[in-house]
Design a protein around this motif. Sequence first.
Motif, PDB file in Angstrom:
ATOM      1  N   SER A   1       1.006   3.261   2.268  1.00  0.00           N
ATOM      2  CA  SER A   1       1.498   3.465   3.632  1.00  0.00           C
ATOM      3  C   SER A   1       2.915   2.928   3.834  1.00  0.00           C
ATOM      4  CB  SER A   1       0.566   2.788   4.638  1.00  0.00           C
ATOM      5  OG  SER A   1       0.511   1.387   4.397  1.00  0.00           O
ATOM      6  N   TYR A   2       3.358   2.041   2.953  1.00  0.00           N
ATOM      7  CA  TYR A   2       4.693   1.481   3.114  1.00  0.00           C
ATOM      8  C   TYR A   2       5.719   2.414   2.482  1.00  0.00           C
ATOM      9  CZ  TYR A   2       8.860  -1.384   2.684  1.00  0.00           C
ATOM     10  OH  TYR A   2      10.149  -1.842   2.749  1.00  0.00           O
TER      11      TYR A   2
ATOM     12  N   HIS B   1       1.949  -3.797   5.823  1.00  0.00           N
ATOM     13  CA  HIS B   1       1.587  -2.843   4.769  1.00  0.00           C
ATOM     14  C   HIS B   1       1.239  -3.542   3.448  1.00  0.00           C
ATOM     15  CE1 HIS B   1       2.997   0.588   7.148  1.00  0.00           C
ATOM     16  NE2 HIS B   1       4.029  -0.161   7.488  1.00  0.00           N
TER      17      HIS B   1
ATOM     18  N   LYS C   1       0.830  -1.189   0.000  1.00  0.00           N
ATOM     19  CA  LYS C   1       0.000   0.000   0.000  1.00  0.00           C
ATOM     20  C   LYS C   1       0.877   1.258   0.000  1.00  0.00           C
ATOM     21  CE  LYS C   1      -2.991  -2.495   3.202  1.00  0.00           C
ATOM     22  NZ  LYS C   1      -3.458  -2.537   4.603  1.00  0.00           N
TER      23      LYS C   1
END
Lengths: 160, 104
Positions: free
Chosen positions: A39-40, A56, A37
């Motif tokens: 978010s990583y 993630h 994602k």
Amino acid sequence: MTQHILKGYSNFAYNLLKGLVSDFSDPDTIIKAALFKQSYVPDQDNDKFFSDISSHEITGDPVLDPNGDYPEGGFLLGCLPAGASVSIINRVTTVDFNDGTVENSTIGAWSVVIYDATKPDPDDQVLIAYSTFAKEMASNSGTYKIILNDGGLFSITVSA
Amino acid sequence: MEKESSLNGNGVNFNPMPKERQDCTIELTPVEDFGDMKFHDMQMGQGNKSLLSLRQMVKQGRPVVVIVLPPGMSLEHGNQEAFNESMRRVAEMKPVVMWFGGGQ
């Protein structure tokens, strides 16, 4: 087609020389490409094993594509036949793997991570390389494919 | 009986328009920065023992000549005649001469 540059994790060479990485020429070795994602944010120096980053990882859409969505842990790349995943010519050692494909998928990702998934425990699965995308790379009920170009995954050159 | 409107949604199911199929291919280029494998220079020859001897000889008042040979060249030194011949060959090559030390 846009090519995405792979970067190596700093600890890959360290873990390799410590004997923590599987034999890439062994057909039983499992090499995977996992998708992540937004978010990583890869930490090149501190991300070492799959367990460091697994939270993630993306998931497929089980509603739209229950049979063809993203496989947890990522695409299987697999070793080339006859031990050809590791080769050496003129002091250059090259490592290469098969491409990975998932059909009929609806998935999107912001980065890909190549790692040694041979050992069952994610705490022992060594991270090899990663690539982040400028935008979400997505499929819709289509084929999602990850390919290594002719240069392979990486090479090591010994100076004369 | 009031007819049900065909537009009020009752008994009418509108199927969502199927989205266009979209494939995705990610082509990866090799890792650029695993870099070269470098081996550090190895100490050959006498090493520290020679340096100690050189220091002692200089202290004793003997000048020390260090000859740096180009690759592939060697010097004979088994006897005085061979050594002299080697020095003659070195001189013919007009070596660069550098020196340090001396003074008061």
